[in-house]
Design an enzyme around this catalytic site. Sequence first.
Site, PDB file in Angstrom:
ATOM      1  N   SER A  71      -6.016  15.598 -19.629  1.00  0.00           N
ATOM      2  CA  SER A  71      -6.068  14.419 -18.768  1.00  0.00           C
ATOM      3  C   SER A  71      -6.677  13.183 -19.437  1.00  0.00           C
ATOM      4  CB  SER A  71      -6.855  14.732 -17.489  1.00  0.00           C
ATOM      5  OG  SER A  71      -8.145  15.240 -17.798  1.00  0.00           O
ATOM      6  N   HIS A 113     -13.245  10.004 -15.643  1.00  0.00           N
ATOM      7  CA  HIS A 113     -12.161   9.831 -16.610  1.00  0.00           C
ATOM      8  C   HIS A 113     -12.050   8.359 -17.019  1.00  0.00           C
ATOM      9  CE1 HIS A 113     -10.846  13.875 -15.641  1.00  0.00           C
ATOM     10  NE2 HIS A 113      -9.891  13.781 -16.552  1.00  0.00           N
TER      11      HIS A 113
END
Length: 304
Positions: free
Chosen positions: A53, A278
């Site tokens: 990711s 993230h």
Amino acid sequence: MKPHSTHSPRQRTAVLGAVAVAGALAFAMTSAVPAGAAPRPPASLDYVALGDSYASAPGVPEQIDTACARSNSNYPHLVAERNRARLTDVTCSGATTADLALATDTAPAQYDALNRGTDLVTVSIGGNDIGFSAVLGRCATLGAGNPAGSPCRDDLTQGGDDQVERSIAATAPKISQVIAEVHRRAPRAEVVMVGYPSLFPDSGVGCTSLSVPFAAGDFPYLRDKTKSLNAMIARQAERGGATYVDTYKPTIGHDMCRPVGERWIESLAPETPAAPAHPNAQGEQAMAAAVNRALLRCGVVHRV
């Protein structure tokens, strides 16, 4: 079913944040040619992007593959655009080293994108192998009950056995196998292992809050585990004949504790489109810049 909770509202919010991050963690861009401008020459670099990711960029606009949470503004697309490369981006959120060899109902194995004509391969992998999303979820939960202490570090290092370090050591041979397999399938390609950015303040001074619900004493521990994971990947890259790209140093000062605009890694409650913990679009841009600098240094590309 939900058990009765004795947490305060603040603690309940932090626990919900932990659940959210644990769940959330598990281009070839096209530009119009201005009128009168000469068309660009055709791409000459055959580039394949593999990984998890941190490469696919879940939540970052524009999402072009919902199954893998892949953005057309992730660092592979930005690198391809900058270097006019033909990109095959098979990065996928949640991928582990083992997943690179596994096909799914919606996509072939990531390795299958490689061939003898591949010139460049970037790989972002390892974080899911060590269960870092679960670590963050556990740390957020424990931090709600002891925000001034170091409950997560204490829990994960009981008896002098650091569970995260053990997982990192166990992942090292898997990273080595990934590099060897990429070399086998793409024998003439430059293989680039991309490290993980600076999620937490490099100073070790935290920012315990509802959106960053880690205990004050756990920030330096989580920082150190990020650095340890990166150091392992760098060692395996050197041993396996790959190039390592450090994305940690270029992102120092832009961790999840920074305010919106300065923050390139989102908190557990993102305020800019991205998955919890993230990189946002600015983070992906910083990672792309680090990869581009490495490609220039090793002569894979030239200034354009």
